[in-house]
Design a protein around this motif. Structure first.
Motif, PDB file in Angstrom:
ATOM      1  N   GLU A  41       0.858  -1.183   0.000  1.00  0.00           N
ATOM      2  CA  GLU A  41       0.000   0.000   0.000  1.00  0.00           C
ATOM      3  C   GLU A  41       0.897   1.237   0.000  1.00  0.00           C
ATOM      4  OE1 GLU A  41      -2.560  -0.312   3.311  1.00  0.00           O
ATOM      5  OE2 GLU A  41      -3.588  -2.098   2.595  1.00  0.00           O
ATOM      6  N   THR A  42       1.379   1.553  -1.196  1.00  0.00           N
ATOM      7  CA  THR A  42       2.381   2.600  -1.338  1.00  0.00           C
ATOM      8  C   THR A  42       1.712   3.921  -1.627  1.00  0.00           C
ATOM      9  OG1 THR A  42       3.871   0.945  -2.230  1.00  0.00           O
ATOM     10  CG2 THR A  42       4.509   3.224  -2.520  1.00  0.00           C
ATOM     11  N   ASP A  43       2.053   4.905  -0.835  1.00  0.00           N
ATOM     12  CA  ASP A  43       1.576   6.258  -1.057  1.00  0.00           C
ATOM     13  C   ASP A  43       2.525   6.938  -2.045  1.00  0.00           C
ATOM     14  OD1 ASP A  43       0.747   8.875  -0.985  1.00  0.00           O
ATOM     15  OD2 ASP A  43       0.328   8.849   1.161  1.00  0.00           O
ATOM     16  N   PRO A  44       2.019   7.410  -3.189  1.00  0.00           N
ATOM     17  CA  PRO A  44       2.915   8.074  -4.139  1.00  0.00           C
ATOM     18  C   PRO A  44       3.690   9.219  -3.520  1.00  0.00           C
ATOM     19  CG  PRO A  44       0.783   7.652  -5.149  1.00  0.00           C
ATOM     20  CD  PRO A  44       0.645   7.315  -3.697  1.00  0.00           C
ATOM     21  N   LEU A  45       3.089   9.902  -2.564  1.00  0.00           N
ATOM     22  CA  LEU A  45       3.795  10.990  -1.901  1.00  0.00           C
ATOM     23  C   LEU A  45       4.969  10.457  -1.091  1.00  0.00           C
ATOM     24  CD1 LEU A  45       3.748  14.031  -1.508  1.00  0.00           C
ATOM     25  CD2 LEU A  45       2.325  13.708   0.503  1.00  0.00           C
ATOM     26  N   ALA A  46       4.812   9.248  -0.534  1.00  0.00           N
ATOM     27  CA  ALA A  46       5.931   8.657   0.194  1.00  0.00           C
ATOM     28  C   ALA A  46       7.074   8.312  -0.749  1.00  0.00           C
ATOM     29  CB  ALA A  46       5.464   7.408   0.935  1.00  0.00           C
ATOM     30  N   LEU A  47       6.747   7.852  -1.955  1.00  0.00           N
ATOM     31  CA  LEU A  47       7.789   7.512  -2.909  1.00  0.00           C
ATOM     32  C   LEU A  47       8.484   8.743  -3.469  1.00  0.00           C
ATOM     33  CD1 LEU A  47       6.128   4.576  -4.858  1.00  0.00           C
ATOM     34  CD2 LEU A  47       7.957   4.463  -3.198  1.00  0.00           C
ATOM     35  N   ILE A  48       7.812   9.899  -3.449  1.00  0.00           N
ATOM     36  CA  ILE A  48       8.441  11.115  -3.953  1.00  0.00           C
ATOM     37  C   ILE A  48       9.291  11.782  -2.881  1.00  0.00           C
ATOM     38  CG2 ILE A  48       6.787  12.933  -3.362  1.00  0.00           C
ATOM     39  CD1 ILE A  48       6.929  13.928  -6.171  1.00  0.00           C
ATOM     40  N   TYR A  49       9.198  11.261  -1.658  1.00  0.00           N
ATOM     41  CA  TYR A  49       9.958  11.863  -0.563  1.00  0.00           C
ATOM     42  C   TYR A  49      11.463  11.926  -0.828  1.00  0.00           C
ATOM     43  CZ  TYR A  49      13.012  10.908   3.405  1.00  0.00           C
ATOM     44  OH  TYR A  49      14.085  10.848   4.249  1.00  0.00           O
ATOM     45  N   PRO A  50      12.126  10.837  -1.271  1.00  0.00           N
ATOM     46  CA  PRO A  50      13.577  10.949  -1.487  1.00  0.00           C
ATOM     47  C   PRO A  50      13.947  12.014  -2.502  1.00  0.00           C
ATOM     48  CG  PRO A  50      12.882   8.656  -1.479  1.00  0.00           C
ATOM     49  CD  PRO A  50      11.642   9.476  -1.535  1.00  0.00           C
ATOM     50  N   VAL A  51      13.179  12.108  -3.595  1.00  0.00           N
ATOM     51  CA  VAL A  51      13.481  13.115  -4.620  1.00  0.00           C
ATOM     52  C   VAL A  51      13.220  14.512  -4.077  1.00  0.00           C
ATOM     53  CG1 VAL A  51      12.930  13.874  -6.967  1.00  0.00           C
ATOM     54  CG2 VAL A  51      12.919  11.439  -6.412  1.00  0.00           C
ATOM     55  N   ALA A 111      22.113  19.530 -11.718  1.00  0.00           N
ATOM     56  CA  ALA A 111      23.166  18.535 -11.496  1.00  0.00           C
ATOM     57  C   ALA A 111      23.007  17.844 -10.143  1.00  0.00           C
ATOM     58  CB  ALA A 111      24.534  19.206 -11.594  1.00  0.00           C
ATOM     59  N   VAL A 112      22.727  18.600  -9.091  1.00  0.00           N
ATOM     60  CA  VAL A 112      22.519  17.983  -7.771  1.00  0.00           C
ATOM     61  C   VAL A 112      21.311  17.057  -7.810  1.00  0.00           C
ATOM     62  CG1 VAL A 112      21.905  18.458  -5.374  1.00  0.00           C
ATOM     63  CG2 VAL A 112      23.645  19.840  -6.507  1.00  0.00           C
ATOM     64  N   LEU A 113      20.242  17.505  -8.449  1.00  0.00           N
ATOM     65  CA  LEU A 113      19.049  16.664  -8.554  1.00  0.00           C
ATOM     66  C   LEU A 113      19.356  15.393  -9.333  1.00  0.00           C
ATOM     67  CD1 LEU A 113      16.019  16.371  -8.016  1.00  0.00           C
ATOM     68  CD2 LEU A 113      15.582  17.601 -10.144  1.00  0.00           C
ATOM     69  N   ALA A 114      20.152  15.509 -10.389  1.00  0.00           N
ATOM     70  CA  ALA A 114      20.488  14.339 -11.206  1.00  0.00           C
ATOM     71  C   ALA A 114      21.307  13.327 -10.402  1.00  0.00           C
ATOM     72  CB  ALA A 114      21.250  14.771 -12.449  1.00  0.00           C
ATOM     73  N   VAL A 115      22.389  13.801  -9.787  1.00  0.00           N
ATOM     74  CA  VAL A 115      23.258  12.882  -9.045  1.00  0.00           C
ATOM     75  C   VAL A 115      22.522  12.286  -7.846  1.00  0.00           C
ATOM     76  CG1 VAL A 115      25.410  12.692  -7.758  1.00  0.00           C
ATOM     77  CG2 VAL A 115      25.314  14.104  -9.817  1.00  0.00           C
ATOM     78  N   GLY A 116      21.818  13.119  -7.095  1.00  0.00           N
ATOM     79  CA  GLY A 116      21.094  12.614  -5.933  1.00  0.00           C
ATOM     80  C   GLY A 116      19.994  11.640  -6.309  1.00  0.00           C
ATOM     81  N   THR A 117      19.249  11.950  -7.372  1.00  0.00           N
ATOM     82  CA  THR A 117      18.170  11.066  -7.805  1.00  0.00           C
ATOM     83  C   THR A 117      18.718   9.734  -8.297  1.00  0.00           C
ATOM     84  OG1 THR A 117      16.813  12.975  -8.423  1.00  0.00           O
ATOM     85  CG2 THR A 117      16.217  10.858  -9.358  1.00  0.00           C
ATOM     86  N   LEU A 118      19.795   9.797  -9.080  1.00  0.00           N
ATOM     87  CA  LEU A 118      20.404   8.560  -9.551  1.00  0.00           C
ATOM     88  C   LEU A 118      20.890   7.706  -8.382  1.00  0.00           C
ATOM     89  CD1 LEU A 118      21.561   6.726 -11.750  1.00  0.00           C
ATOM     90  CD2 LEU A 118      23.579   8.193 -11.818  1.00  0.00           C
ATOM     91  N   THR A 119      21.498   8.335  -7.395  1.00  0.00           N
ATOM     92  CA  THR A 119      22.002   7.585  -6.249  1.00  0.00           C
ATOM     93  C   THR A 119      20.862   6.972  -5.440  1.00  0.00           C
ATOM     94  OG1 THR A 119      23.879   9.106  -6.134  1.00  0.00           O
ATOM     95  CG2 THR A 119      23.474   7.720  -4.214  1.00  0.00           C
ATOM     96  N   VAL A 120      19.828   7.768  -5.158  1.00  0.00           N
ATOM     97  CA  VAL A 120      18.690   7.258  -4.380  1.00  0.00           C
ATOM     98  C   VAL A 120      17.993   6.126  -5.125  1.00  0.00           C
ATOM     99  CG1 VAL A 120      16.399   7.845  -3.537  1.00  0.00           C
ATOM    100  CG2 VAL A 120      18.306   9.357  -3.068  1.00  0.00           C
ATOM    101  N   GLY A 121      17.691   6.359  -6.404  1.00  0.00           N
ATOM    102  CA  GLY A 121      16.987   5.335  -7.166  1.00  0.00           C
ATOM    103  C   GLY A 121      17.766   4.044  -7.269  1.00  0.00           C
ATOM    104  N   GLY A 148      13.499   2.054  -9.974  1.00  0.00           N
ATOM    105  CA  GLY A 148      14.252   1.902 -11.213  1.00  0.00           C
ATOM    106  C   GLY A 148      13.992   3.063 -12.153  1.00  0.00           C
ATOM    107  N   PHE A 149      12.739   3.533 -12.183  1.00  0.00           N
ATOM    108  CA  PHE A 149      12.444   4.713 -12.997  1.00  0.00           C
ATOM    109  C   PHE A 149      13.065   5.964 -12.389  1.00  0.00           C
ATOM    110  CE2 PHE A 149       9.814   8.226 -14.526  1.00  0.00           C
ATOM    111  CZ  PHE A 149       9.806   7.971 -15.893  1.00  0.00           C
ATOM    112  N   VAL A 150      13.126   6.021 -11.062  1.00  0.00           N
ATOM    113  CA  VAL A 150      13.798   7.151 -10.419  1.00  0.00           C
ATOM    114  C   VAL A 150      15.273   7.192 -10.818  1.00  0.00           C
ATOM    115  CG1 VAL A 150      14.481   8.112  -8.192  1.00  0.00           C
ATOM    116  CG2 VAL A 150      12.184   7.193  -8.480  1.00  0.00           C
ATOM    117  N   ALA A 151      15.918   6.022 -10.867  1.00  0.00           N
ATOM    118  CA  ALA A 151      17.309   5.977 -11.318  1.00  0.00           C
ATOM    119  C   ALA A 151      17.421   6.411 -12.773  1.00  0.00           C
ATOM    120  CB  ALA A 151      17.865   4.557 -11.138  1.00  0.00           C
ATOM    121  N   LEU A 152      16.453   6.004 -13.595  1.00  0.00           N
ATOM    122  CA  LEU A 152      16.458   6.454 -14.997  1.00  0.00           C
ATOM    123  C   LEU A 152      16.336   7.966 -15.081  1.00  0.00           C
ATOM    124  CD1 LEU A 152      16.277   5.804 -18.069  1.00  0.00           C
ATOM    125  CD2 LEU A 152      13.790   5.706 -17.757  1.00  0.00           C
ATOM    126  N   LEU A 153      15.486   8.550 -14.245  1.00  0.00           N
ATOM    127  CA  LEU A 153      15.376  10.010 -14.216  1.00  0.00           C
ATOM    128  C   LEU A 153      16.714  10.640 -13.861  1.00  0.00           C
ATOM    129  CD1 LEU A 153      11.961  10.641 -12.426  1.00  0.00           C
ATOM    130  CD2 LEU A 153      12.450  10.644 -14.855  1.00  0.00           C
TER     131      LEU A 153
END
Length: 861
Positions: A460-470, A523-533, A730-735
Motif C-alpha cells: 500500500e504505497t503512497d505516491p507521496l511517500a515515494l516522492i519523498y527521497p526526490v 546537477a545535484v538533482l540528477a546525481v542525488g536522484t540517480l544515487t537514491v533510485g 528503477g524509474f527514479v534511477a532512470l530520471l
C-alpha cells in the motif's frame, strides 16, 4: 491601410525561411542542445507511459508463474457429482465455451478412494480412479502399450506385483494396460489444479491412495458406473497466459459470460450449479494495483523531469537570441514583430527540435526492455506515449517561440516607453521551503508505505511517500544553489589576485550566477536522484534475495523421513556435496536446530553472515561444553543457558539471523554432540540444498526416499511487493541518468551562451601573456567547481537519504534480515568519472574557442 502596415514605411521584406535551416548550421552546439533537449523530454514522457504499462504486464507475467496454467480462464468444479450428470455439465460447458471464444475444455474426473482393492495377492490396497483429457500423454509410461485400459503407478505395481494384462480380482475394472511413474510433489505444472488428487500419497508405507489413471473417458465411465458419486469433476481451459491488461480483461469478461450461461442452463435442467470461478481475476486485480501504484508514483517525477527539459528548451531559445542578437535587431528595425522573430528561431531550430523529439520517442520505445519492468506494453499505451511525445514537442516549440518573442518585445518593442525593469522575484521565492514541506509530508507518509506484518500482494504505497527521497534531494539542491547565489553575489570582495586564474574563474561565475545556479540545481538533482533510485532499487533486490534465502535456508528445503536425519539412510551421491541435513525441535521458548557444521556453511544460505565470525563460531562447537552442557550457538535473544530435549545447552556465541530460524529465539546444535537417543527425539528433518526443488526431488525419488513439503526460494513467498518498489525506483534511477545528461548539456549551453564575452576576455588576456596552461586551469576551476560541488552534494545527499529510507520501503519488515544499502562504490566511481569527462570536454571546447577566436570580429559584434 491595415494597422499592421501603418507601423512602418513600405512593405516588410519576407522572412528568410528558406535560409533559416542553413543559417542554423553556423552554431552546431546550439543545434545539438536543441535536439538533445527535446530528445530527453520526449524520452522521459514516452518512457513514463511505457514504464507504467510494462509494470502491469510484468505483474501478469509474475502471477502467471504462480497460478496454474489451466486457471487463466474459467474453472468449473463440482465435488460429489453423480456420474450420470457429468455429460450434461460438460456438454453445457462446451457449448458456451464455443460461443464465448474459448477452446476445447479439459475435463478431469476423480473417484472416491476405494478401499481393499485386491490384485490376487490377498493384500488390499486403497486406490483412486482418475481420468483427465490428455492425462496419459503427460505421464511417463514404464511398461505397457497403447491399448485402452488402466495405468497403475510404479509403486503400486511393485507392492502388488502386477503389470500389464492383470486385473483387480475384487472389482470388475478393465484390465491394466500400462505402468507409469507416479506423480510426486512438486508435480509438473500441468497437474497443479488437480495435484491434490493426482499426486501419489507417500506418507503411508506401503503407499496408500494410489492413483490409477484411465486411458480414455469410456474406460473411466465403465470402471465407475457402480459408484453413487465421484470425488470431483473439474473443467478447465488451458490457454496461454494473458500478457497485457487488455488481454486479461477481455478473457475475464468472456469467462464471466461463459459461467453465467452455464449456470442458467444447468438451473433450467434442474442440476445444481457447480462451483464456478475465475482464479485469474485476482491476478488481474493485482496487475491493476501494481500498474496504478507505479503510475502514480512516477507521474510527479516524470512531470518534474519533463518540466526541466522544457526549461532547457527555453534556455536554448535564450541562447539563440544572444547569438542572433544583431539579426534580431535588424529584423526589429525593419518592422517585424516579436512573434515573427520567434518564428524565425523556430524555423532555424524547429527541424532539429522535431528530429530530437522523434529520436527520443523512438529511443524510449526501443530501449524499454533496458529500463522498464519485464512486461509487455499494450498497443494503447504506445499510442498514448506517441500523443505525449507530440504534446512535449508542441510545448517545446511554443516555448522556444515565446522566449524569443518576449525577449524581443522587451528589448525592441517597448522602446523608450519601457518601464524600468523590475528586479526578478523568482530568486526571492523560498522554493526550498516548499520542497522541504513536501519532503516532510512524504516522510510522515513513509511509515504507511510497504508491509509491516506480512508480505501483501502489492504494498500500500503512497505516491507521496515515494516522492519523498526526490523531494529531499531537490530541497538540498535548492539550498545549495541559494548559498551559491549568495556566495557569488558577495564574491566581489574576494581578493585573490595572487592566483589570477582562480580570481577570473570566480568573477566569471559571479557574472553568470543565474545559469550557474540553474546548472547546479539540475546537477545535484540528477546525481542525488540517480544515487537514491539505484540504492533503493538494488536494496530491494538484495532484500528479496536475503530474505528468501534465510526463510528457506538455502536454494531449496525439502522435508525427509526421519531415517535420513538419524543417518540410517544416506543422501544420494548427487546431493551430498551441495546439501546438508537439519532437524528442528522445540526448545523452551524457541526452536533448536540440529545441524552438521561441516556441511552447513557450504550448503545453507550464509551470505548475510560474516565468514570469519561464522568460521570462528563453528570452531568453538568442538567438544563438550562446561559441566557437560551441549555447546550451541544462540540465535536472536535466546538465553545463553537453557534446558532443552537434549539436556542443558550452553551458548558459545550468538548470531542475530540464521537460515530457517530467521531471527526468532533458538539454538544451533551440532549433530556430533548428540547421541542416538537424542537424535531420535527430533521429530522433523529436512534437506537444505543449493540444488533446485526439482533436482532434489528427482534425486530423492530415485533412491526411494520419502520426502514432502518441498519449498524453493522462488516460491517461498510473494515477491511482487519487492518488484513494485524496485520498478518504481528503477524509474527514479532512470530520471537521474536523464537529468545527468540534461545537466551536462545545460553546462555546455550555459557556456555557449556566454561564449562571446568569455572568449573575448580570454583572448585579450592571452594577448597580454596568459599562458595556455593558465587558460586550462581557469576553465577547470570554473567548471570543476560547479561539477565538483554538484557531485559532492548529490552523492552525499543521495546516499544519506537512501540509507534512511531503504529500510522503510521494505515490504516485509517483519522478515529478517532487514534491508540495507548495497555496495555503492561502482556507482560513485562511475558518476565521478562521467563528471570528469563532462568537465574536460567543456574545458576543451572553451579553450578551443579562445585559440581560434578572431578578436576583431568579436569586437565588431
Amino acid at each position: 491601410m491595415p494597422a499592421w502596415r501603418r507601423s512602418f514605411r513600405g512593405p516588410a521584406p519576407a522572412l528568410p525561411w528558406r535560409a533559416a535551416p542553413k543559417a542554423a548550421l553556423s552554431s552546431p552546439l546550439t543545434l545539438v542542445a536543441a535536439a538533445f533537449t527535446t530528445l530527453l523530454s520526449c524520452f522521459l514522457a514516452v518512457g513514463a507511459v511505457l514504464h507504467s504499462s510494462a509494470a502491469g504486464g510484468a505483474t501478469l507475467d509474475h502471477q502467471a508463474g504462480t497460478v496454474c496454467p489451466d486457471s487463466y480462464g474459467p474453472v468449473i468444479t463440482q465435488p460429489g457429482v453423480a456420474p450420470e450428470k457429468v455429460p450434461a455439465i460438460t456438454e453445457a460447458v462446451e457449448r458456451h465455451a464455443a460461443a464465448h471464444g474459448f477452446g476445447t475444455p479439459t475435463v478431469s474426473l476423480f473417484s472416491h478412494e476405494v478401499q481393499g482393492v485386491e490384485f490376487g495377492t490377498g493384500e488390499g490396497f486403497t486406490v483412486r480412479l482418475a481420468y483427465r483429457d490428455g492425462g496419459t500423454e503427460q505421464l511417463t509410461q514404464l511398461r505397457g502399450d497403447d491399448t485402452t485400459g488402466l495405468w497403475v503407478g510404479r509403486d503400486l505395481a511393485g507392492f502388488a506385483g502386477i503389470g500389464p494384462g492383470d486385473r483387480a480380482v475384487s472389482t470388475e475394472w478393465p484390465a491394466i494396460s500400462g505402468v507409469y511413474t507416479d506423480l510426486y510433489n512438486p508435480a509438473p505444472r500441468w497437474w497443479c489444479s488437480v495435484q491434490d488428487l493426482a499426486v501419489q500419497d507417500r506418507l503411508m508405507d506401503p503407499p496408500g491412495g494410489a492413483v490409477v489413471f484411465a486411458t480414455d473417458r469410456a474406460t473411466f465411465d465403465d470402471a465407475t458406473r457402480d459408484q453413487e458419486s465421484l470425488e470431483r469433476l473439474t473443467v478447465t481451459f488451458p490457454a496461454p497466459a494473458p500478457r497485457t491488461l487488455a488481454e486479461a480483461e477481455d478473457s475475464q469478461d468472456r469467462a464471466e459470460a461463459l459461467l453465467a450461461g452455464v449456470r442458467d442452463e444447468l438451473r433450467g435442467q434442474g442440476i445444481a450449479a457447480p462451483l464456478l470461478s475465475t482464479p485469474f481475476a485476482r491476478s488481474l486485480e493485482l496487475a491493476r494495483q501494481a500498474q496504478s501504484t507505479v503510475t502514480f508514483s512516477i507521474l510527479p517525477l516524470a512531470a518534474l523531469s519533463v518540466g526541466v527539459g522544457l526549461l532547457g528548451a527555453a534556455t536554448v531559445g535564450l541562447q539563440w537570441y544572444h547569438r542572433r542578437h544583431a539579426q534580431v535587431r535588424l529584423h526589429s528595425a525593419r518592422g517585424h514583430g516579436p512573434v515573427a522573430v520567434g518564428s524565425l528561431a523556430a524555423a532555424e531550430l524547429g527541424g532539429f527540435v522535431l528530429a530530437g523529439g522523434i529520436a527520443g520517442a523512438v529511443l524510449a520505445r526501443v530501449s524499454t526492455p533496458l529500463f522498464a519492468p519485464p512486461g509487455q506494453v499494450t498497443t494503447g499505451a504506445q499510442w498514448f506515449a506517441a500523443g505525449a511525445a507530440m504534446l512535449v514537442l508542441l510545448a517545446a516549440m511554443s516555448l522556444l517561440v515565446l522566449v524569443v518573442a518576449v525577449r524581443t518585445h522587451r528589448e525592441f518593442g517597448l522602446g523608450l516607453t519601457a518601464p524600468r525593469r523590475r528586479r526578478g522575484v523568482l530568486p526571492l521565492v523560498p522554493w526550498e521551503l516548499l520542497t522541504a514541506a513536501v519532503a516532510l509530508w512524504g516522510w510522515s507518509r513513509l511509515p504507511h508505505s510497504g508491509g509491516t506484518g506480512s508480505t501483501g500482494p502489492v504494498p500500500e504505497t503512497d505516491p507521496l511517500a515515494l516522492i519523498y527521497p526526490v523531494a529531499v534531494v531537490l530541497t538540498v539542491g535548492l539550498v545549495t544553489a541559494r548559498l551559491a547565489w549568495w556566495a557569488l553575489r558577495a564574491s566581489h570582495r574576494l581578493r585573490w589576485w595572487s592566483r589570477p586564474t582562480a580570481q577570473w574563474a570566480v568573477r566569471r561565475l559571479a557574472h553568470a550566477r543565474g545559469p550557474v545556479t540553474g546548472v547546479l540545481i539540475v546537477a545535484v538533482l540528477a546525481v542525488g536522484t540517480l544515487t537514491v533510485g539505484s540504492a533503493i532499487s538494488s536494496g530491494q533486490q538484495s532484500a528479496l534475495a536475503e530474505k528468501s534465502g534465510v526463510f528457506v535456508g538455502s536454494e531449496s528445503r525439502t522435508d525427509v523421513e526421519n531415517a535420513v536425519g538419524r543417518g540410517e539412510i544416506a543422501l544420494p551421491g548427487s546431493l551430498r556435496e551441495r546439501s546438508t541435513v537439519i532437524g528442528t525441535v522445540g526448545a523452551g521458548e524457541g526452536t533448536a536446530m540440529v545441524f552438521d557444521p561441516d556441511t552447513f556453511a557450504r550448503a545453507a544460505y550464509t551470505e548475510h553472515l560474516p565468514d570469519a565470525a561464522l568460521t570462528d563460531l563453528l570452531a568453538r562447537l568442538d567438544g563438550a561444553g562446561p559441566g557437560g552442557a551441549v555447546p550451541v550457538i544462540a540465535v536472536g535473544d535466546a538465553p545463553a543457558t537453557e534446558t532443552t530435549p537434549f539436556g542443558e545447552v550452553r551458548a558459545v556465541g550468538r548470531l542475530d539471523v540464521v537460515p530457517v530460524l530467521g531471527g526468532q529465539p533458538g539454538y544451533l546444535v551440532p549433530r556430533a554432540a548428540l547421541d542416538a537417543d537424542q537424535l531420535d527425539a527430533v521429530p522433523r528433518w529436512a534437506v537444505l540444498s543449493t540444488a533446485t526443488v526439482v533436482e532434489v526431488g528427482a534425486a530423492l525419488r530415485k533412491e526411494a526416499i520419502v520426502h514432502m513439503n518441498a519449498v524453493g526460494r522462488a516460491g517461498a513467498f510473494d515477491s511482487l511487493p519487492f518488484y513494485v518498489v524496485e520498478w518504481t525506483f528503477g524509474f527514479v534511477a532512470l530520471l537521474g541518468v536523464v537529468l545527468g545528461v540534461a545537466a551536462a548539456l545545460a553546462m555546455l549551453v550555459a557556456m555557449e551562451t556566454r561564449r562571446r564575452q568569455n572568449t573575448l576576455t580570454a583572448a585579450l588576456a592571452r594577448r597580454m601573456g596568459l599562458r595556455r596552461r593558465a587558460l586550462w586551469g581557469g576553465q577547470a576551476v570554473e567548471l570543476g567547481t560547479v561539477a565538483g560541488l554538484a557531485l559532492a552534494v548529490g552523492l552525499t545527499c543521495g546516499v544519506t537519504v537512501a540509507a534512511l529510507s531503504v529500510r522503510r520501503f521494505d515490504p516485509a519488515r517483519w522478515l529478517p534480515p532487514g534491508s540495507g544499502l548495497p555496495g555503492l562504490a561502482p556507482l560513485v566511481l562511475t558518476v565521478t568519472a562521467c563528471g570528469l569527462v563532462v568537465v574536460g570536454l567543456a574545458c576543451w571546447i572553451a579553450v578551443r574557442s579562445v585559440r581560434t577566436a578572431r578578436v576583431a570580429e568579436l569586437l565588431r559584434e
